[in-house]
Each structure stands twice: as C-alpha cells, then as structure tokens.
Design a protein around this motif. Structure first.
Motif, PDB file in Angstrom:
ATOM      1  N   GLU A   7     -12.041  -4.462 -12.275  1.00 59.71           N
ATOM      2  CA  GLU A   7     -12.984  -4.503 -11.160  1.00 59.71           C
ATOM      3  C   GLU A   7     -14.404  -4.573 -11.699  1.00 59.71           C
ATOM      4  OE1 GLU A   7     -12.511  -4.615  -7.880  1.00 59.71           O
ATOM      5  OE2 GLU A   7     -10.333  -4.336  -7.903  1.00 59.71           O
TER       6      GLU A   7
ATOM      7  N   SER B 119     -10.184   8.798  -4.220  1.00 55.52           N
ATOM      8  CA  SER B 119     -10.923   7.752  -3.527  1.00 55.52           C
ATOM      9  C   SER B 119     -10.510   6.328  -3.852  1.00 55.52           C
ATOM     10  CB  SER B 119     -12.413   7.887  -3.764  1.00 55.52           C
ATOM     11  OG  SER B 119     -12.734   8.538  -4.915  1.00 55.52           O
ATOM     12  N   ILE B 120      -9.883   6.117  -4.980  1.00 59.18           N
ATOM     13  CA  ILE B 120      -9.475   4.751  -5.351  1.00 59.18           C
ATOM     14  C   ILE B 120      -7.974   4.740  -5.631  1.00 59.18           C
ATOM     15  CG2 ILE B 120      -9.697   2.909  -7.055  1.00 59.18           C
ATOM     16  CD1 ILE B 120     -12.582   3.752  -7.451  1.00 59.18           C
TER      17      ILE B 120
ATOM     18  N   GLY C  36     -16.811  -1.308  -5.759  1.00 59.00           N
ATOM     19  CA  GLY C  36     -16.670  -1.706  -4.357  1.00 59.00           C
ATOM     20  C   GLY C  36     -17.638  -0.905  -3.513  1.00 59.00           C
ATOM     21  N   THR C  37     -17.119  -0.214  -2.501  1.00 58.65           N
ATOM     22  CA  THR C  37     -17.967   0.624  -1.646  1.00 58.65           C
ATOM     23  C   THR C  37     -17.973   2.072  -2.111  1.00 58.65           C
ATOM     24  OG1 THR C  37     -16.118   1.068  -0.149  1.00 58.65           O
ATOM     25  CG2 THR C  37     -17.526  -0.826   0.365  1.00 58.65           C
ATOM     26  N   HIS C  38     -17.252   2.344  -3.196  1.00 56.03           N
ATOM     27  CA  HIS C  38     -17.103   3.705  -3.704  1.00 56.03           C
ATOM     28  C   HIS C  38     -18.145   3.989  -4.780  1.00 56.03           C
ATOM     29  CE1 HIS C  38     -15.237   7.163  -5.631  1.00 56.03           C
ATOM     30  NE2 HIS C  38     -15.278   6.503  -6.749  1.00 56.03           N
TER      31      HIS C  38
ATOM     32  N   GLU D  55      -9.765   3.428  -1.290  1.00 56.85           N
ATOM     33  CA  GLU D  55     -10.091   2.027  -1.543  1.00 56.85           C
ATOM     34  C   GLU D  55      -9.093   1.481  -2.553  1.00 56.85           C
ATOM     35  OE1 GLU D  55     -13.886  -0.626  -2.998  1.00 56.85           O
ATOM     36  OE2 GLU D  55     -14.189   1.343  -2.147  1.00 56.85           O
TER      37      GLU D  55
ATOM     38  N   ALA E 141      -8.040  -0.844  -5.460  1.00 56.18           N
ATOM     39  CA  ALA E 141      -8.710  -1.560  -6.531  1.00 56.18           C
ATOM     40  C   ALA E 141      -7.663  -2.141  -7.467  1.00 56.18           C
ATOM     41  CB  ALA E 141      -9.645  -0.615  -7.296  1.00 56.18           C
TER      42      ALA E 141
ATOM     43  N   LYS F 119       0.837  -1.198   0.000  1.00 52.47           N
ATOM     44  CA  LYS F 119       0.000   0.000   0.000  1.00 52.47           C
ATOM     45  C   LYS F 119       0.874   1.251   0.000  1.00 52.47           C
ATOM     46  CE  LYS F 119      -4.051   2.073   1.980  1.00 52.47           C
ATOM     47  NZ  LYS F 119      -5.185   1.918   2.843  1.00 52.47           N
TER      48      LYS F 119
END
Length: 165
Positions: free
Chosen positions: A47, A163-164, A133-135, A41, A43, A15
């Motif tokens: 995806e 965000s990703i 995903g959750t985004h 998030e 990814a 990460k």
C-alpha cells in the motif's frame, strides 16, 4: 465424467474469510475483535503510506508477521537536543531514487531485534504519523538500513491492529 462448477467469492465473502483468518491468527486484540469488521479498512500486501505532515509517500509492505513497523534509514547519527536523544538520518526520496531527504526525530526507545539468522541488532525507535488510505495513526517505527529490500517501509501488526484488515 463429472463436471464441477466453481463458485467465485464475492467481496462480502472474502471480507468474512479475511476476518476469520485475522481473528484466528490474532491480528486483533480481544477488545478490537468485539468491534465491527465494517469499521476496518481493507488493505493489500503493498500500500501507499504517507508520513503525515510531509509529502513523503512510500510503497510499503504490510506484514502481520512483524510486530513493529520499520523505515529505511541511511547514515544514522544519534545526537542530543534539549537533554533528549535524537536521531538524524536520510531516506531515499520516493519520487527520485537518486536523491536523499534528511530527517530528524526524537528517539522514543531502542529495541533489540533478533534476526532470522540468530544475530541481534539494536535499533532506535521513533514515532511517526503514518497514513494508509483513510487510516492515520502515530506508529512506533524502528530505523534500519532496508536498502537491500524492495520496500523502504514495512508496516507491522501493531500499527494495523484494530483498524486495518
């Protein structure tokens, strides 16, 4: 004889590496780079992407090299509704590739794309709520025939920014 030991990267190390690479390549704006990478998030290259509010779920390619997202749109037809420009098109049903699903959206703008071969292409741009995903975020999506490509949806860096990862 020299023996070397290879260390395996932990998810935390990966990460950090991805974050540094993203910061160096400009995936984040200055404002978003100040936010914690913990909020991002992670990814992959491919995806599942859902058009929120529908049951349409596509395998999509995430591409930080593309500015805007694009969607495979067949049989594009522009028309006017209530004094505004709209577009009608078909998408290939992700559950059954022998079927097409008709969609209609207002045109937000038109964009001129310079292709890798040097030719120009004009495309209508619509706004779609894309969920990865959750985004979930409202995204500008250009419409183009992507039937010769592997993925019906390409998610560009404008959608991923902040965000990703």
């Amino acid at each position: 004889m020299t023996h070397t030991t290879r260390a395996h990267a932990t998810p935390r190390t990966l990460k950090r590496i991805f974050t540094v690479c993203a910061l160096v390549t400009g995936l984040f704006s200055t404002a978003s780079s100040a936010t914690s990478t913990e909020a991002l998030e992670i990814a992959g290259y491919v995806e599942k992407v859902q058009i929120a509010g529908t049951d349409l779920v596509f395998e999509a390619r995430l591409d930080s090299g593309a500015t805007t997202s694009s969607l495979n749109a067949l049989d594009l037809e522009t028309f006017e509704r209530d004094g505004k420009d709209w577009v009608r098109f078909d998408v290939v049903d992700p559950k059954d590739t022998t079927k097409r699903i008709p969609l209609e959206y207002p045109i937000k703008r038109n964009v001129r794309i310079v292709r890798h071969d040097g030719n120009h292409q004009n495309r209508p741009v619509i706004q779609l709520p894309l969920c990865i995903g959750t985004h979930e975020r409202l995204a500008d999506v250009s419409l183009v025939d992507r039937s010769e490509l592997t993925y019906q949806v390409l998610v560009g860096r404008n959608h991923m920014r902040g965000s990703i990862l």
